[in-house]
Scaffold this motif. Structure first.
Motif, PDB file in Angstrom:
ATOM      1  N   ALA A 116     -21.506  16.238  -5.816  1.00  0.00           N
ATOM      2  CA  ALA A 116     -21.883  14.834  -5.958  1.00  0.00           C
ATOM      3  C   ALA A 116     -22.075  14.158  -4.611  1.00  0.00           C
ATOM      4  O   ALA A 116     -22.963  13.310  -4.453  1.00  0.00           O
ATOM      5  N   LEU A 117     -21.263  14.526  -3.608  1.00  0.00           N
ATOM      6  CA  LEU A 117     -21.390  13.831  -2.325  1.00  0.00           C
ATOM      7  C   LEU A 117     -22.708  14.182  -1.635  1.00  0.00           C
ATOM      8  O   LEU A 117     -23.165  13.446  -0.761  1.00  0.00           O
ATOM      9  N   ARG A 118     -23.352  15.288  -2.053  1.00  0.00           N
ATOM     10  CA  ARG A 118     -24.695  15.603  -1.554  1.00  0.00           C
ATOM     11  C   ARG A 118     -25.780  15.085  -2.493  1.00  0.00           C
ATOM     12  O   ARG A 118     -26.829  14.606  -2.059  1.00  0.00           O
ATOM     13  N   SER A 119     -25.534  15.193  -3.799  1.00  0.00           N
ATOM     14  CA  SER A 119     -26.575  14.850  -4.775  1.00  0.00           C
ATOM     15  C   SER A 119     -26.803  13.351  -4.899  1.00  0.00           C
ATOM     16  O   SER A 119     -27.948  12.890  -4.994  1.00  0.00           O
ATOM     17  N   ILE A 120     -25.725  12.557  -4.926  1.00  0.00           N
ATOM     18  CA  ILE A 120     -25.864  11.128  -5.204  1.00  0.00           C
ATOM     19  C   ILE A 120     -26.723  10.421  -4.161  1.00  0.00           C
ATOM     20  O   ILE A 120     -27.673   9.702  -4.517  1.00  0.00           O
ATOM     21  N   PRO A 121     -26.469  10.585  -2.845  1.00  0.00           N
ATOM     22  CA  PRO A 121     -27.336   9.897  -1.886  1.00  0.00           C
ATOM     23  C   PRO A 121     -28.803  10.313  -2.003  1.00  0.00           C
ATOM     24  O   PRO A 121     -29.707   9.476  -1.865  1.00  0.00           O
ATOM     25  N   ALA A 122     -29.054  11.592  -2.265  1.00  0.00           N
ATOM     26  CA  ALA A 122     -30.437  12.061  -2.374  1.00  0.00           C
ATOM     27  C   ALA A 122     -31.139  11.451  -3.579  1.00  0.00           C
ATOM     28  O   ALA A 122     -32.291  10.992  -3.482  1.00  0.00           O
ATOM     29  N   ARG A 423      -3.367  18.701  -1.892  1.00  0.00           N
ATOM     30  CA  ARG A 423      -4.602  19.454  -2.150  1.00  0.00           C
ATOM     31  C   ARG A 423      -5.828  18.594  -1.864  1.00  0.00           C
ATOM     32  O   ARG A 423      -6.824  19.073  -1.321  1.00  0.00           O
ATOM     33  N   ALA A 424      -5.781  17.315  -2.253  1.00  0.00           N
ATOM     34  CA  ALA A 424      -6.965  16.463  -2.151  1.00  0.00           C
ATOM     35  C   ALA A 424      -7.392  16.225  -0.703  1.00  0.00           C
ATOM     36  O   ALA A 424      -8.587  16.230  -0.396  1.00  0.00           O
ATOM     37  N   ARG A 425      -6.425  16.005   0.202  1.00  0.00           N
ATOM     38  CA  ARG A 425      -6.804  15.715   1.587  1.00  0.00           C
ATOM     39  C   ARG A 425      -7.542  16.876   2.244  1.00  0.00           C
ATOM     40  O   ARG A 425      -8.618  16.685   2.815  1.00  0.00           O
ATOM     41  N   PRO A 426      -7.017  18.097   2.192  1.00  0.00           N
ATOM     42  CA  PRO A 426      -7.788  19.192   2.798  1.00  0.00           C
ATOM     43  C   PRO A 426      -9.107  19.469   2.085  1.00  0.00           C
ATOM     44  O   PRO A 426     -10.072  19.899   2.728  1.00  0.00           O
ATOM     45  N   LEU A 427      -9.158  19.244   0.780  1.00  0.00           N
ATOM     46  CA  LEU A 427     -10.432  19.412   0.079  1.00  0.00           C
ATOM     47  C   LEU A 427     -11.490  18.471   0.646  1.00  0.00           C
ATOM     48  O   LEU A 427     -12.607  18.892   0.991  1.00  0.00           O
ATOM     49  N   VAL A 428     -11.157  17.192   0.757  1.00  0.00           N
ATOM     50  CA  VAL A 428     -12.118  16.219   1.274  1.00  0.00           C
ATOM     51  C   VAL A 428     -12.481  16.552   2.716  1.00  0.00           C
ATOM     52  O   VAL A 428     -13.668  16.557   3.096  1.00  0.00           O
ATOM     53  N   ASP A 429     -11.500  16.858   3.548  1.00  0.00           N
ATOM     54  CA  ASP A 429     -11.778  17.162   4.956  1.00  0.00           C
ATOM     55  C   ASP A 429     -12.690  18.366   5.093  1.00  0.00           C
ATOM     56  O   ASP A 429     -13.661  18.350   5.865  1.00  0.00           O
ATOM     57  N   ARG A 430     -12.397  19.414   4.351  1.00  0.00           N
ATOM     58  CA  ARG A 430     -13.207  20.634   4.470  1.00  0.00           C
ATOM     59  C   ARG A 430     -14.597  20.458   3.889  1.00  0.00           C
ATOM     60  O   ARG A 430     -15.571  20.995   4.423  1.00  0.00           O
ATOM     61  N   TYR A 431     -14.736  19.698   2.797  1.00  0.00           N
ATOM     62  CA  TYR A 431     -16.070  19.463   2.245  1.00  0.00           C
ATOM     63  C   TYR A 431     -16.920  18.626   3.195  1.00  0.00           C
ATOM     64  O   TYR A 431     -18.108  18.912   3.395  1.00  0.00           O
ATOM     65  N   LEU A 432     -16.337  17.609   3.784  1.00  0.00           N
ATOM     66  CA  LEU A 432     -17.101  16.792   4.726  1.00  0.00           C
ATOM     67  C   LEU A 432     -17.522  17.606   5.941  1.00  0.00           C
ATOM     68  O   LEU A 432     -18.639  17.444   6.461  1.00  0.00           O
ATOM     69  N   GLU A 433     -16.672  18.502   6.380  1.00  0.00           N
ATOM     70  CA  GLU A 433     -17.022  19.360   7.515  1.00  0.00           C
ATOM     71  C   GLU A 433     -18.084  20.385   7.129  1.00  0.00           C
ATOM     72  O   GLU A 433     -19.057  20.606   7.868  1.00  0.00           O
ATOM     73  N   ALA A 434     -17.917  21.012   5.969  1.00  0.00           N
ATOM     74  CA  ALA A 434     -18.855  22.056   5.543  1.00  0.00           C
ATOM     75  C   ALA A 434     -20.252  21.504   5.303  1.00  0.00           C
ATOM     76  O   ALA A 434     -21.257  22.202   5.512  1.00  0.00           O
ATOM     77  N   HIS A 435     -20.328  20.254   4.875  1.00  0.00           N
ATOM     78  CA  HIS A 435     -21.625  19.659   4.528  1.00  0.00           C
ATOM     79  C   HIS A 435     -21.968  18.523   5.485  1.00  0.00           C
ATOM     80  O   HIS A 435     -22.481  17.475   5.075  1.00  0.00           O
ATOM     81  N   ALA A 436     -21.700  18.751   6.767  1.00  0.00           N
ATOM     82  CA  ALA A 436     -21.889  17.699   7.774  1.00  0.00           C
ATOM     83  C   ALA A 436     -23.308  17.162   7.800  1.00  0.00           C
ATOM     84  O   ALA A 436     -23.536  15.982   8.097  1.00  0.00           O
ATOM     85  N   ALA A 437     -24.281  17.983   7.471  1.00  0.00           N
ATOM     86  CA  ALA A 437     -25.681  17.532   7.482  1.00  0.00           C
ATOM     87  C   ALA A 437     -25.932  16.461   6.425  1.00  0.00           C
ATOM     88  O   ALA A 437     -26.924  15.727   6.530  1.00  0.00           O
ATOM     89  N   TYR A 438     -25.067  16.356   5.432  1.00  0.00           N
ATOM     90  CA  TYR A 438     -25.260  15.402   4.338  1.00  0.00           C
ATOM     91  C   TYR A 438     -24.229  14.282   4.361  1.00  0.00           C
ATOM     92  O   TYR A 438     -24.258  13.404   3.487  1.00  0.00           O
ATOM     93  N   THR A 439     -23.306  14.285   5.306  1.00  0.00           N
ATOM     94  CA  THR A 439     -22.165  13.373   5.228  1.00  0.00           C
ATOM     95  C   THR A 439     -22.007  12.504   6.483  1.00  0.00           C
ATOM     96  O   THR A 439     -20.903  12.084   6.814  1.00  0.00           O
ATOM     97  N   THR A 440     -23.095  12.236   7.158  1.00  0.00           N
ATOM     98  CA  THR A 440     -23.002  11.338   8.313  1.00  0.00           C
ATOM     99  C   THR A 440     -22.601   9.933   7.833  1.00  0.00           C
ATOM    100  O   THR A 440     -23.004   9.495   6.747  1.00  0.00           O
ATOM    101  N   GLY A 441     -21.795   9.253   8.654  1.00  0.00           N
ATOM    102  CA  GLY A 441     -21.400   7.883   8.336  1.00  0.00           C
ATOM    103  C   GLY A 441     -20.141   7.765   7.509  1.00  0.00           C
ATOM    104  O   GLY A 441     -19.709   6.671   7.189  1.00  0.00           O
ATOM    105  N   TRP A 442     -19.505   8.913   7.157  1.00  0.00           N
ATOM    106  CA  TRP A 442     -18.255   8.840   6.404  1.00  0.00           C
ATOM    107  C   TRP A 442     -17.135   8.385   7.326  1.00  0.00           C
ATOM    108  O   TRP A 442     -16.976   8.913   8.436  1.00  0.00           O
ATOM    109  N   ALA A 443     -16.330   7.430   6.870  1.00  0.00           N
ATOM    110  CA  ALA A 443     -15.200   6.930   7.666  1.00  0.00           C
ATOM    111  C   ALA A 443     -13.986   7.823   7.475  1.00  0.00           C
ATOM    112  O   ALA A 443     -13.796   8.418   6.423  1.00  0.00           O
TER     113      ALA A 443
END
Length: 443
Positions: A116-122, A423-443
């Motif tokens: 969703a964090l990649r699909s929704i903005p697109a 579990r949630a914190r490392p999930l969010v951190d790793r997803y934002l890192e793995a998909h950096a091309a789609y997650t610019t501007g995340w605070a």
């Protein structure tokens, strides 16, 4: 009529084209424009689609473009079926989740959030283009996770949008086959969320056939209900969306993906198909290879679920996503009124959810629009899970729209398949890192 298929270079695009061509005269179809950012795949699957056009003889122009503006200009209906990040993105979603000990399936839980964090903005970007280039067009979304994507569209004010999922109508088709009656004579009561829905009844000529169907082992074994133990289905007393397997058999689902995730299975299938299409020699031979691939892919659907039960599932005969979408398009265009399961704003249909919540319910569709059928209050046994996941969905969509890391953590903590900050914190951190091309501007 012009249909624009955003994601027209996707592997399943020819299936949609085939169904649309068969209904071309009925819906007044003049053009199918396939748009994709992947020029190589667009060329491959555009050629297959044109070969289908020649075989069907429908006189429909099949065009291709890598420019969204070209596809959207003059479109009456826009189908969105995209996968930002591709199959490698899906595999990363699955593997990161499994590393942390939770399910990575692409439409629910941690994996669904990552997609969703990649699909929704697109999708929102395409919707904004539609507002400029084809403001009267309907957006029909296939992109997963369909419930979250459709929720984001409504939250941004795009009301001429609807989410499509073929599993929403699977109970209707299965009961029709079991009873030997036309599918349109079966009236179901559907409620819940995308990939988290239940069917309470299936009425034919005033009689609810669902209890007797669920009591029949042959019915369960010949339908997607086979992924559950029979007593689970019967204790619920309803037809269960097959994706409820990931909730009702959570630890089995995680274990089944350890050796090979679904994304890895599909990548292996795709890696065999694409070179063969490129060297097939002619479009007819390529099309034969393509349909062999589709049969193999369909046969492996949810293969890891309850794998000890080996009875064959009856093949789907409802044209899948394409059939539902084309039924809706036909009705909105002035054809016969239809009743079908869709993902739409609740608008009071399910009384214990908010009006603005996107839900999966039966809808009446005609030239005046899409109207959800009133359901009432959900039964308590099913309500607790729907309410919990809807709370997660609200938080997840808000987090993605605001690009808010901490709110994203809160969203995953609220999800029944995560339920933990550790579990949630490392999930969010790793997803934002793995998909950096789609997650610019995340605070």
């Amino acid at each position: 009529m012009k249909l624009a298929l955003i994601g027209g270079g996707g592997i399943r695009a020819p299936l949609f084209v085939q169904s649309a061509l068969r209904r071309a005269a009925h819906i007044g179809l003049d053009e199918i424009c396939l748009m994709d950012v992947d020029a190589r795949q667009l060329e491959l699957f555009g050629a297959l689609s044109r070969e289908l056009g020649g075989r069907e003889g429908a006189g429909v122009a099949i065009t291709t473009t890598t420019q969204a503006a070209v596809a959207l200009t003059g479109a009456d209906f826009v189908i969105t079926t995209i996968r930002p990040g591709g199959i490698d993105g899906r595999i990363a979603d699955e593997r990161i989740a499994l590393d942390i000990g939770v399910l990575g399936q692409e439409t629910t839980g941690a994996g669904g959030f990552a997609m969703a964090l990649r699909s929704i903005p697109a999708i929102l970007d395409y919707a904004r283009l539609m507002a400029d280039l084809c403001p009267d067009a309907w957006l029909i979304n296939f992109t997963n996770p369909a419930g979250l994507v459709t929720q984001a569209l409504y939250d941004e004010g795009f009301e001429r949008a609807v989410g499509i999922c073929d599993s929403a109508n699977s109970a209707q088709r299965a009961v029709a086959r079991w009873a030997g009656v036309p599918v349109e004579t079966v009236v179901t009561e559907l409620f819940g969320l995308n990939h988290l829905s239940f069917t309470r009844s299936a009425v034919v000529a005033g009689s609810d056939l669902l209890p007797d169907a669920l009591a029949d082992d042959a019915f369960l074994n010949s339908s997607v209900q086979r992924v559950f133990e029979p007593d689970v289905v019967r204790r619920q007393g309803m037809w269960l969306n097959e994706y409820l397997y990931y909730f009702f058999h959570a630890e089995k689902a995680v274990a089944s993906f350890r050796n090979a995730s679904r994304g890895e299975e599909i990548r292996a299938l795709n890696e065999r198909l694409l070179p063969r299409l490129q060297t097939a020699g002619d479009p007819g031979a390529a099309l034969d290879l393509y349909f062999d691939y589709e049969r193999e892919r369909s046969a492996s659907y949810m293969r890891g679920a309850n794998g000890s039960r080996t009875a064959a599932v009856h093949p789907d005969d409802g044209e899948g996503y394409a059939g539902v979408a084309l039924d809706v398009i036909g009705a909105l265009s002035g054809g016969r009124r239809v009743r079908t399961g869709l993902n739409v704003a609740n608008a009071g249909a399910i009384e214990d959810l908010r009006d603005g919540d996107v839900v999966e319910v039966n809808c009446h569709v005609d030239a005046c629009g899409i109207q959800p059928v009133h359901f009432g209050r959900m039964p308590e046994r099913q309500s607790y899970l729907v309410q919990s996941v809807k709370n997660y969905e609200r938080l997840a969509v808000e987090a993605i729209r605001k690009r808010d890391r901490e709110l994203a953590v809160d969203a995953l903590v609220a999800h029944p398949l995560v339920l933990s900050y550790s579990r949630a914190r490392p999930l969010v951190d790793r997803y934002l890192e793995a998909h950096a091309a789609y997650t610019t501007g995340w605070a």
